[in-house]
Design an enzyme around this catalytic site. Structure first.
Site, PDB file in Angstrom:
ATOM      1  N   ARG A  75       0.839  -1.200   0.000  1.00 21.43           N
ATOM      2  CA  ARG A  75       0.000   0.000   0.000  1.00 21.43           C
ATOM      3  C   ARG A  75       0.874   1.252   0.000  1.00 21.43           C
ATOM      4  O   ARG A  75       0.589   2.218  -0.706  1.00 21.43           O
ATOM      5  CB  ARG A  75      -0.947   0.007   1.194  1.00 21.43           C
ATOM      6  CG  ARG A  75      -2.073  -1.004   1.037  1.00 21.43           C
ATOM      7  CD  ARG A  75      -3.086  -0.913   2.144  1.00 21.43           C
ATOM      8  NE  ARG A  75      -3.897   0.294   2.019  1.00 21.43           N
ATOM      9  CZ  ARG A  75      -4.690   0.756   2.992  1.00 21.43           C
ATOM     10  NH1 ARG A  75      -4.781   0.121   4.140  1.00 21.43           N
ATOM     11  NH2 ARG A  75      -5.398   1.852   2.801  1.00 21.43           N
ATOM     12  N   CYS A 132      -1.512   5.854   9.091  1.00 27.59           N
ATOM     13  CA  CYS A 132      -1.782   4.562   8.447  1.00 27.59           C
ATOM     14  C   CYS A 132      -2.882   4.797   7.426  1.00 27.59           C
ATOM     15  O   CYS A 132      -2.896   5.816   6.749  1.00 27.59           O
ATOM     16  CB  CYS A 132      -2.154   3.507   9.484  1.00 27.59           C
ATOM     17  SG  CYS A 132      -3.579   3.950  10.496  1.00 27.59           S
TER      18      CYS A 132
END
Length: 175
Positions: A75, A132
């Site tokens: 990611r 995050c």
């Protein structure tokens, strides 16, 4: 998160499975219990514990803080993005997947290993901002900092979900 709000808290390192491994002959209590009601007064996070979207972007770009991305490396690199509008990371942020702070048995890595990893990224010399995808697993990085005996970091609560939703903000897909 709870200590940041001024409440007592502890973490069962490795969860119930680690506790069972450490206490193989112990029995867990089962069944219904009478529990006294408790009250909880909601508290706002202290401003000093949070970093804004602009501050996080600026710190990552100019190096005034170590901005750590707690998502998985795929990611971070922008190879996959199952949730958010755009793939990648905040330019200048470093990757430290929260999963990499955990040993195969589900416990946190030992203090020396965590400290070495975090120090190699600059956490001993710079203030840390953690983010995050949505602000939850970034707290795991903050826990790792505390466990390693380093200065507490700050949370960018909006995290990648907020950042990626703004097409005017630059992103990176490199390491």
């Amino acid at each position: 998160m709870l200590r940041t709000l001024g409440l007592e808290a502890a973490v069962l390192d490795g969860g119930i499975d680690a506790w069972r491994r450490a206490h193989p002959d112990a029995e867990l209590e089962r069944g219904a219990r009478d529990v006294r009601p408790a009250s909880f007064t909601a508290r706002s996070w202290p401003d000093a514990a949070l970093a804004s979207i602009d501050e996080t972007q600026r710190a990552a770009a100019d190096g005034s803080a170590l901005v750590l991305d707690a998502r998985t490396i795929d990611r971070y690199r922008g190879e996959t993005e199952p949730v958010d509008a755009r793939a990648g990371h905040i330019p200048g942020a470093q990757s430290l997947s929260c999963r990499d702070n955990v040993a195969a048995d589900g416990t946190l890595l030992d203090v020396d290993t965590l400290r070495d990893r975090l120090t190699a990224l600059g956490a001993a010399d710079l203030p840390v901002i953690s983010y995050c995808g949505s602000g939850v697993t970034a707290c795991h990085t903050l826990l790792a900092l505390e466990h390693a005996g380093l200065a507490p970091g700050r949370l960018y609560a909006g995290s990648w979900s907020q950042y990626a939703a703004d097409p005017a903000r630059p992103l990176a897909t490199d390491e």
